[in-house]
Design a protein around this motif. Structure first.
Motif, PDB file in Angstrom:
ATOM      1  N   ALA A   1       0.785  -1.224   0.064  1.00 41.80           N
ATOM      2  CA  ALA A   1       0.036  -0.067  -0.051  1.00 41.80           C
ATOM      3  C   ALA A   1       0.778   1.244   0.109  1.00 41.80           C
ATOM      4  CB  ALA A   1      -0.957  -0.219   1.111  1.00 41.80           C
ATOM      5  N   TYR A   2       2.122   1.203   0.718  1.00 47.77           N
ATOM      6  CA  TYR A   2       2.880   2.342   0.807  1.00 47.77           C
ATOM      7  C   TYR A   2       4.354   2.119   0.222  1.00 47.77           C
ATOM      8  CZ  TYR A   2      -0.433   4.361   3.968  1.00 47.77           C
ATOM      9  OH  TYR A   2      -1.615   4.743   4.491  1.00 47.77           O
ATOM     10  N   HIS A   3       4.434   0.878  -0.878  1.00 49.91           N
ATOM     11  CA  HIS A   3       5.751   0.599  -1.384  1.00 49.91           C
ATOM     12  C   HIS A   3       6.786   0.851  -0.588  1.00 49.91           C
ATOM     13  CE1 HIS A   3       7.889  -0.518  -5.019  1.00 49.91           C
ATOM     14  NE2 HIS A   3       8.309   0.425  -5.007  1.00 49.91           N
ATOM     15  N   ARG A   4       6.826  -0.031   0.655  1.00 43.58           N
ATOM     16  CA  ARG A   4       7.817   0.079   1.805  1.00 43.58           C
ATOM     17  C   ARG A   4       7.763  -1.107   2.272  1.00 43.58           C
ATOM     18  NH1 ARG A   4       5.066   3.002   6.772  1.00 43.58           N
ATOM     19  NH2 ARG A   4       3.299   1.344   6.845  1.00 43.58           N
ATOM     20  N   CYS A   5       9.298  -1.353   3.074  1.00 39.03           N
ATOM     21  CA  CYS A   5       9.400  -2.633   3.760  1.00 39.03           C
ATOM     22  C   CYS A   5       9.215  -1.959   5.315  1.00 39.03           C
ATOM     23  CB  CYS A   5      10.641  -3.286   3.505  1.00 39.03           C
ATOM     24  SG  CYS A   5      10.989  -4.046   1.774  1.00 39.03           S
TER      25      CYS A   5
ATOM     26  N   SER B   1      16.356 -13.016  -7.083  1.00 41.12           N
ATOM     27  CA  SER B   1      17.153 -11.818  -5.894  1.00 41.12           C
ATOM     28  C   SER B   1      16.298 -10.256  -6.560  1.00 41.12           C
ATOM     29  CB  SER B   1      18.489 -11.451  -5.881  1.00 41.12           C
ATOM     30  OG  SER B   1      19.095 -11.104  -7.306  1.00 41.12           O
ATOM     31  N   VAL B   2      16.174  -9.617  -5.459  1.00 39.86           N
ATOM     32  CA  VAL B   2      15.381  -8.263  -5.747  1.00 39.86           C
ATOM     33  C   VAL B   2      16.382  -7.536  -4.835  1.00 39.86           C
ATOM     34  CG1 VAL B   2      13.680  -6.848  -5.037  1.00 39.86           C
ATOM     35  CG2 VAL B   2      13.195  -9.088  -6.009  1.00 39.86           C
ATOM     36  N   VAL B   3      16.811  -6.368  -5.578  1.00 41.51           N
ATOM     37  CA  VAL B   3      17.729  -5.224  -4.722  1.00 41.51           C
ATOM     38  C   VAL B   3      16.634  -3.960  -4.845  1.00 41.51           C
ATOM     39  CG1 VAL B   3      19.895  -4.059  -4.913  1.00 41.51           C
ATOM     40  CG2 VAL B   3      19.841  -6.388  -5.456  1.00 41.51           C
ATOM     41  N   LEU B   4      16.755  -3.168  -3.497  1.00 41.35           N
ATOM     42  CA  LEU B   4      16.051  -2.154  -3.345  1.00 41.35           C
ATOM     43  C   LEU B   4      16.974  -1.166  -2.995  1.00 41.35           C
ATOM     44  CD1 LEU B   4      13.011  -3.677  -1.178  1.00 41.35           C
ATOM     45  CD2 LEU B   4      13.116  -3.414  -3.729  1.00 41.35           C
ATOM     46  N   THR B   5      16.779   0.234  -3.325  1.00 44.05           N
ATOM     47  CA  THR B   5      17.428   1.233  -2.501  1.00 44.05           C
ATOM     48  C   THR B   5      16.365   2.137  -2.198  1.00 44.05           C
ATOM     49  OG1 THR B   5      17.595   2.606  -4.802  1.00 44.05           O
ATOM     50  CG2 THR B   5      19.500   1.088  -4.012  1.00 44.05           C
ATOM     51  N   GLY B   6      16.475   2.849  -1.015  1.00 46.17           N
ATOM     52  CA  GLY B   6      15.611   3.695  -0.432  1.00 46.17           C
ATOM     53  C   GLY B   6      15.950   4.498   0.658  1.00 46.17           C
ATOM     54  N   VAL B   7      15.075   5.318   1.460  1.00 53.58           N
ATOM     55  CA  VAL B   7      15.297   5.713   2.583  1.00 53.58           C
ATOM     56  C   VAL B   7      14.869   5.239   3.793  1.00 53.58           C
ATOM     57  CG1 VAL B   7      15.072   7.969   3.841  1.00 53.58           C
ATOM     58  CG2 VAL B   7      15.266   7.965   1.477  1.00 53.58           C
ATOM     59  N   LEU B   8      15.677   4.778   4.875  1.00 49.99           N
ATOM     60  CA  LEU B   8      15.298   4.203   6.128  1.00 49.99           C
ATOM     61  C   LEU B   8      14.922   5.209   7.189  1.00 49.99           C
ATOM     62  CD1 LEU B   8      15.232   1.277   7.271  1.00 49.99           C
ATOM     63  CD2 LEU B   8      17.497   1.763   7.992  1.00 49.99           C
TER      64      LEU B   8
ATOM     65  N   ASP C   1       5.461   5.036  15.991  1.00 50.42           N
ATOM     66  CA  ASP C   1       4.331   3.985  16.163  1.00 50.42           C
ATOM     67  C   ASP C   1       3.815   3.222  14.847  1.00 50.42           C
ATOM     68  OD1 ASP C   1       2.549   2.490  17.757  1.00 50.42           O
ATOM     69  OD2 ASP C   1       0.977   4.330  17.682  1.00 50.42           O
ATOM     70  N   ILE C   2       3.586   1.912  14.997  1.00 51.99           N
ATOM     71  CA  ILE C   2       2.963   1.339  13.723  1.00 51.99           C
ATOM     72  C   ILE C   2       1.375   0.884  13.969  1.00 51.99           C
ATOM     73  CG2 ILE C   2       3.823  -0.929  14.690  1.00 51.99           C
ATOM     74  CD1 ILE C   2       4.774  -1.768  11.893  1.00 51.99           C
ATOM     75  N   ASP C   3       0.716   1.021  13.111  1.00 52.94           N
ATOM     76  CA  ASP C   3      -0.819   0.613  13.124  1.00 52.94           C
ATOM     77  C   ASP C   3      -0.879  -0.890  13.492  1.00 52.94           C
ATOM     78  OD1 ASP C   3      -1.275  -0.614  10.544  1.00 52.94           O
ATOM     79  OD2 ASP C   3      -1.180   1.450   9.813  1.00 52.94           O
ATOM     80  N   LEU C   4      -2.025  -1.413  13.846  1.00 51.11           N
ATOM     81  CA  LEU C   4      -2.187  -2.821  14.220  1.00 51.11           C
ATOM     82  C   LEU C   4      -2.325  -3.718  12.851  1.00 51.11           C
ATOM     83  CD1 LEU C   4      -2.476  -4.871  16.310  1.00 51.11           C
ATOM     84  CD2 LEU C   4      -5.002  -4.471  16.644  1.00 51.11           C
ATOM     85  N   THR C   5      -2.813  -3.212  11.725  1.00 50.57           N
ATOM     86  CA  THR C   5      -2.639  -3.926  10.592  1.00 50.57           C
ATOM     87  C   THR C   5      -1.435  -4.184  10.150  1.00 50.57           C
ATOM     88  OG1 THR C   5      -4.919  -3.047  10.242  1.00 50.57           O
ATOM     89  CG2 THR C   5      -3.570  -3.604   8.201  1.00 50.57           C
ATOM     90  N   ASN C   6      -0.536  -3.178   9.815  1.00 50.08           N
ATOM     91  CA  ASN C   6       0.895  -3.315   9.610  1.00 50.08           C
ATOM     92  C   ASN C   6       1.741  -4.149  10.798  1.00 50.08           C
ATOM     93  OD1 ASN C   6       1.153  -2.033   7.126  1.00 50.08           O
ATOM     94  ND2 ASN C   6       1.145   0.053   8.099  1.00 50.08           N
TER      95      ASN C   6
ATOM     96  N   ILE D   1      10.823   2.673  -0.559  1.00 51.16           N
ATOM     97  CA  ILE D   1      11.525   2.315  -1.885  1.00 51.16           C
ATOM     98  C   ILE D   1      11.812   3.466  -2.734  1.00 51.16           C
ATOM     99  CG2 ILE D   1      11.688   0.667  -3.754  1.00 51.16           C
ATOM    100  CD1 ILE D   1       9.963  -1.293  -1.589  1.00 51.16           C
ATOM    101  N   ASN D   2      12.742   3.693  -2.792  1.00 49.63           N
ATOM    102  CA  ASN D   2      13.147   4.635  -4.319  1.00 49.63           C
ATOM    103  C   ASN D   2      13.275   3.980  -5.791  1.00 49.63           C
ATOM    104  OD1 ASN D   2      12.859   6.843  -2.585  1.00 49.63           O
ATOM    105  ND2 ASN D   2      15.346   6.865  -2.402  1.00 49.63           N
TER     106      ASN D   2
END
Length: 157
Positions: A38-42, A79-86, A91-96, A128-129
């Motif tokens: 949904a947010y294209h993130r890990c 393999s999958v390689v991602l670059t991005g901002v950490l 807080d994290i919502d219950l669904t995530n 993920i960028n």
């Protein structure tokens, strides 16, 4: 790999390697993760001990790299390689959180040589960028031209 193939693979894996930098030095650590399409993130639940090397590297890394892979044989791998901002999440919502524990591979935290109560857990998101995915059968980069002549060779992802 196409974007839908990459996203499917990210949902399946559960572990990978996060690569960080500090003062010209690289630092790579194996971690558990969940993919949030949904947010294209890990999402990462990272554990820190006092005077954590990992924390110092996270603080100094502007653009991180995250890799997840599957290797069954020389002719069967992905393999999958991602670059991005950490970024740290307060807080994290219950669904995530539920998604994280459903997808992430459980890792015993005794590797820290500290009692579990001394480990400070913090949620992070890896936004993920850029992404690329390759397999022993097909290689398609998100930024690569359509006419790839690599023949499935790993040419430096």
């Amino acid at each position: 790999m196409t974007r839908p193939q990459i996203e499917s693979f990210l949902h399946e894996r559960g572990t990978g390697v996060l690569s960080l930098t500090r003062d010209g030095m690289a630092y790579a650590i194996p971690i558990s993760f969940a993919y949030d399409d949904a947010y294209h993130r890990c999402l990462f639940d990272l554990g820190f001990v006092p005077e954590s090397r990992k924390h110092a590297f996270i603080e100094s890394t502007e653009l991180a790299c995250f890799t997840t892979y599957e290797w069954d044989s020389p002719s069967a791998w992905k393999s999958v390689v991602l670059t991005g901002v950490l970024r740290r999440l307060e807080d994290i919502d219950l669904t995530n959180e539920r998604s994280f524990y459903a997808e992430a591979t459980e890792i015993e935290i005794t590797v820290f040589d500290h009692p579990p109560e001394d480990i400070d857990h913090q949620w992070y998101e890896f936004v993920i960028n850029d992404q690329s995915g390759r397999s022993s059968q097909v290689r398609i980069d998100s930024d690569a031209p359509e006419d790839d002549d690599s023949g499935g060779r790993d040419d430096g992802q």
